[in-house]
Design a protein around this motif. Structure first.
Motif, PDB file in Angstrom:
ATOM      1  N   PHE A 210       0.805  -1.216   0.000  1.00 46.20           N
ATOM      2  CA  PHE A 210       0.000   0.000   0.000  1.00 46.20           C
ATOM      3  C   PHE A 210       0.848   1.280   0.000  1.00 46.20           C
ATOM      4  CE2 PHE A 210      -2.718  -3.247   1.997  1.00 46.20           C
ATOM      5  CZ  PHE A 210      -3.809  -3.161   1.157  1.00 46.20           C
ATOM      6  N   ALA A 211       2.153   1.149  -0.145  1.00 48.54           N
ATOM      7  CA  ALA A 211       3.010   2.341  -0.119  1.00 48.54           C
ATOM      8  C   ALA A 211       3.824   2.506  -1.395  1.00 48.54           C
ATOM      9  CB  ALA A 211       3.957   2.288   1.092  1.00 48.54           C
ATOM     10  N   THR A 212       3.559   1.682  -2.409  1.00 47.73           N
ATOM     11  CA  THR A 212       4.317   1.754  -3.653  1.00 47.73           C
ATOM     12  C   THR A 212       3.377   1.718  -4.848  1.00 47.73           C
ATOM     13  OG1 THR A 212       4.554  -0.662  -3.804  1.00 47.73           O
ATOM     14  CG2 THR A 212       6.255   0.530  -2.579  1.00 47.73           C
ATOM     15  N   THR A 213       3.874   2.208  -5.976  1.00 47.73           N
ATOM     16  CA  THR A 213       3.101   2.171  -7.217  1.00 47.73           C
ATOM     17  C   THR A 213       2.811   0.735  -7.625  1.00 47.73           C
ATOM     18  OG1 THR A 213       4.113   4.242  -7.965  1.00 47.73           O
ATOM     19  CG2 THR A 213       3.094   2.852  -9.647  1.00 47.73           C
ATOM     20  N   TYR A 214       3.813  -0.123  -7.503  1.00 49.86           N
ATOM     21  CA  TYR A 214       3.628  -1.538  -7.854  1.00 49.86           C
ATOM     22  C   TYR A 214       2.496  -2.141  -7.025  1.00 49.86           C
ATOM     23  CZ  TYR A 214       4.886  -6.385  -8.923  1.00 49.86           C
ATOM     24  OH  TYR A 214       4.862  -7.681  -9.351  1.00 49.86           O
ATOM     25  N   GLY A 215       2.490  -1.849  -5.729  1.00 49.45           N
ATOM     26  CA  GLY A 215       1.467  -2.409  -4.853  1.00 49.45           C
ATOM     27  C   GLY A 215       0.066  -1.961  -5.228  1.00 49.45           C
ATOM     28  N   TRP A 216      -0.110  -0.660  -5.515  1.00 45.75           N
ATOM     29  CA  TRP A 216      -1.438  -0.152  -5.849  1.00 45.75           C
ATOM     30  C   TRP A 216      -1.926  -0.695  -7.191  1.00 45.75           C
ATOM     31  CZ3 TRP A 216      -4.779   1.393  -2.615  1.00 45.75           C
ATOM     32  CH2 TRP A 216      -4.403   2.079  -1.457  1.00 45.75           C
ATOM     33  N   VAL A 217      -1.009  -0.818  -8.170  1.00 42.25           N
ATOM     34  CA  VAL A 217      -1.405  -1.401  -9.461  1.00 42.25           C
ATOM     35  C   VAL A 217      -1.822  -2.862  -9.267  1.00 42.25           C
ATOM     36  CG1 VAL A 217      -0.600  -2.029 -11.772  1.00 42.25           C
ATOM     37  CG2 VAL A 217       0.034   0.175 -10.792  1.00 42.25           C
ATOM     38  N   LEU A 218      -1.100  -3.573  -8.409  1.00 41.34           N
ATOM     39  CA  LEU A 218      -1.453  -4.968  -8.138  1.00 41.34           C
ATOM     40  C   LEU A 218      -2.818  -5.068  -7.463  1.00 41.34           C
ATOM     41  CD1 LEU A 218      -0.620  -7.940  -8.169  1.00 41.34           C
ATOM     42  CD2 LEU A 218       0.528  -7.565  -5.973  1.00 41.34           C
ATOM     43  N   VAL A 219      -3.096  -4.176  -6.513  1.00 47.85           N
ATOM     44  CA  VAL A 219      -4.406  -4.171  -5.844  1.00 47.85           C
ATOM     45  C   VAL A 219      -5.521  -3.906  -6.853  1.00 47.85           C
ATOM     46  CG1 VAL A 219      -5.851  -2.923  -4.196  1.00 47.85           C
ATOM     47  CG2 VAL A 219      -3.519  -3.543  -3.574  1.00 47.85           C
ATOM     48  N   ALA A 220      -5.286  -2.939  -7.765  1.00 47.61           N
ATOM     49  CA  ALA A 220      -6.289  -2.631  -8.792  1.00 47.61           C
ATOM     50  C   ALA A 220      -6.524  -3.839  -9.700  1.00 47.61           C
ATOM     51  CB  ALA A 220      -5.840  -1.432  -9.615  1.00 47.61           C
ATOM     52  N   LYS A 221      -5.449  -4.528 -10.062  1.00 49.98           N
ATOM     53  CA  LYS A 221      -5.592  -5.706 -10.924  1.00 49.98           C
ATOM     54  C   LYS A 221      -6.405  -6.795 -10.231  1.00 49.98           C
ATOM     55  CE  LYS A 221      -2.942  -9.348 -13.211  1.00 49.98           C
ATOM     56  NZ  LYS A 221      -1.589  -9.890 -13.494  1.00 49.98           N
ATOM     57  N   ILE A 222      -6.112  -7.045  -8.958  1.00 48.89           N
ATOM     58  CA  ILE A 222      -6.848  -8.067  -8.215  1.00 48.89           C
ATOM     59  C   ILE A 222      -8.333  -7.702  -8.127  1.00 48.89           C
ATOM     60  CG2 ILE A 222      -7.127  -9.152  -5.951  1.00 48.89           C
ATOM     61  CD1 ILE A 222      -4.096  -8.881  -5.592  1.00 48.89           C
ATOM     62  N   GLY A 223      -8.617  -6.418  -7.864  1.00 50.12           N
ATOM     63  CA  GLY A 223     -10.005  -5.982  -7.784  1.00 50.12           C
ATOM     64  C   GLY A 223     -10.747  -6.186  -9.091  1.00 50.12           C
ATOM     65  N   LEU A 224     -10.088  -5.890 -10.218  1.00 49.08           N
ATOM     66  CA  LEU A 224     -10.742  -6.061 -11.516  1.00 49.08           C
ATOM     67  C   LEU A 224     -10.944  -7.542 -11.865  1.00 49.08           C
ATOM     68  CD1 LEU A 224      -8.998  -3.248 -13.598  1.00 49.08           C
ATOM     69  CD2 LEU A 224     -11.305  -3.269 -12.643  1.00 49.08           C
ATOM     70  N   VAL A 225     -10.002  -8.372 -11.459  1.00 47.93           N
ATOM     71  CA  VAL A 225     -10.192  -9.815 -11.677  1.00 47.93           C
ATOM     72  C   VAL A 225     -11.422 -10.305 -10.922  1.00 47.93           C
ATOM     73  CG1 VAL A 225      -9.213 -12.093 -11.215  1.00 47.93           C
ATOM     74  CG2 VAL A 225      -7.773 -10.310 -12.189  1.00 47.93           C
ATOM     75  N   LEU A 226     -11.630  -9.789  -9.716  1.00 47.92           N
ATOM     76  CA  LEU A 226     -12.831 -10.158  -8.961  1.00 47.92           C
ATOM     77  C   LEU A 226     -14.097  -9.679  -9.673  1.00 47.92           C
ATOM     78  CD1 LEU A 226     -11.671  -9.413  -5.294  1.00 47.92           C
ATOM     79  CD2 LEU A 226     -11.821 -11.629  -6.452  1.00 47.92           C
ATOM     80  N   VAL A 227     -14.025  -8.495 -10.312  1.00 46.27           N
ATOM     81  CA  VAL A 227     -15.170  -7.999 -11.079  1.00 46.27           C
ATOM     82  C   VAL A 227     -15.470  -8.929 -12.256  1.00 46.27           C
ATOM     83  CG1 VAL A 227     -15.985  -6.120 -12.560  1.00 46.27           C
ATOM     84  CG2 VAL A 227     -14.836  -5.594 -10.414  1.00 46.27           C
ATOM     85  N   ILE A 228     -14.423  -9.405 -12.924  1.00 43.12           N
ATOM     86  CA  ILE A 228     -14.619 -10.334 -14.050  1.00 43.12           C
ATOM     87  C   ILE A 228     -15.290 -11.615 -13.569  1.00 43.12           C
ATOM     88  CG2 ILE A 228     -13.413 -11.796 -15.717  1.00 43.12           C
ATOM     89  CD1 ILE A 228     -11.356  -9.637 -16.053  1.00 43.12           C
ATOM     90  N   LEU A 229     -14.821 -12.131 -12.437  1.00 43.71           N
ATOM     91  CA  LEU A 229     -15.414 -13.365 -11.910  1.00 43.71           C
ATOM     92  C   LEU A 229     -16.880 -13.154 -11.548  1.00 43.71           C
ATOM     93  CD1 LEU A 229     -12.492 -14.662  -9.644  1.00 43.71           C
ATOM     94  CD2 LEU A 229     -13.152 -15.461 -11.920  1.00 43.71           C
TER      95      LEU A 229
END
Length: 255
Positions: A19-38
């Motif tokens: 939650f303190a890096t760009t990589y982390g936030w992009v990863l969180v966004a990706k996980i959230g969108l995968v849940l939306v797809i499911l």
């Protein structure tokens, strides 16, 4: 999927990095969108089952076949089906199929929207994946404390060693610990010691670091100030006696 999860854990390593890096936030966004797809895929699956009468067979379940028995007419041969009953069964089956088709047609726009959501979100997920590939891993973007053991170099070669610890290695106040060892690995008390900080790429320094004795061969600076982010050089100069001096230096990132 399992491989991707393991790789993500290796690249992040800690909740702070997530939650303190760009990589982390992009990863969180990706996980959230995968849940939306499911979720969208689940909605489409339920729609198909309800509107088209498709049911997933249960594992190990038995198929059943309903047999309709019809009484034979008095004038018909034994075992013959009643034509009236057969016609009614056919009409009922046709009516059921027609009603299902009409109901499915009415709800096709909803299914279309669900599928479009899946496609659009999947495209965004692919884009985020490409961004992750080109983004420094979270574990390398988070400040890490410094703890290093360096040989002390003199005019005649190595002579003893020094251990340097910087915590938390961030801009602002830091704590520095310096331990001096002789060639046998025992703590040793020098005649004098100085420590300085330099950031060559930004032309900052050398900045003298004030040290306080904390024991034999042990020095501490509780308020070592690092002005800003960068790659800093910590240099140690040790005077063993009136004629012998040794030095050591190390570079460390500050974020």
């Amino acid at each position: 999927m399992v491989t991707g999860t393991v790789q993500a854990v290796r690249e992040v390593e800690s909740p702070t990095a997530l939650f303190a890096t760009t990589y982390g936030w992009v990863l969180v966004a990706k996980i959230g969108l995968v849940l939306v797809i499911l979720a969208a895929a689940g909605v489409s699956r339920v729609w198909v089952q309800q509107r088209l009468g498709v049911r997933r067979p249960r594992p190990g379940g038995r198929r059943t076949l309903t047999a309709h028995a019809f009484a034979a007419g008095a004038s018909g041969p034994p075992g013959a089906l009643d034509p009236t009953a057969a016609d009614e069964t056919a009409r009922a089956a046709g009516l059921r199929g027609r009603l299902q088709s009409e109901a499915a047609t009415e709800h096709v726009p909803a299914l279309r929207r669900s599928v479009l959501v899946e496609v659009a979100v999947a495209a965004v997920v692919l884009a985020l994946t490409a961004v992750l590939v080109g983004t420094p891993p979270a574990r390398s973007a988070v400040a890490q404390p410094v703890d290093v053991l360096l040989p002390l170099q003199g005019a005649s070669g190595p002579s003893g060693s020094v251990q340097l610890s910087v915590d938390p290695a961030r801009p602002g106040a830091n704590t520095l610990h310096v331990y001096l060892f002789d060639d046998t690995g025992r703590l040793t008390q020098p005649a004098g010691i100085t420590v300085s900080l330099t950031e060559p790429t930004q032309d900052i320094g050398p900045i003298d670091v004030e040290l306080a004795a904390a024991g034999p061969g042990h020095y501490v600076s509780d308020g070592m100030a690092i002005p800003g982010a960068g790659t800093w050089t910590l240099a140690v100069s040790v005077r063993l006696d009136e004629f012998t001096a040794t030095t050591a230096r190390t570079d460390f990132p500050v974020r």
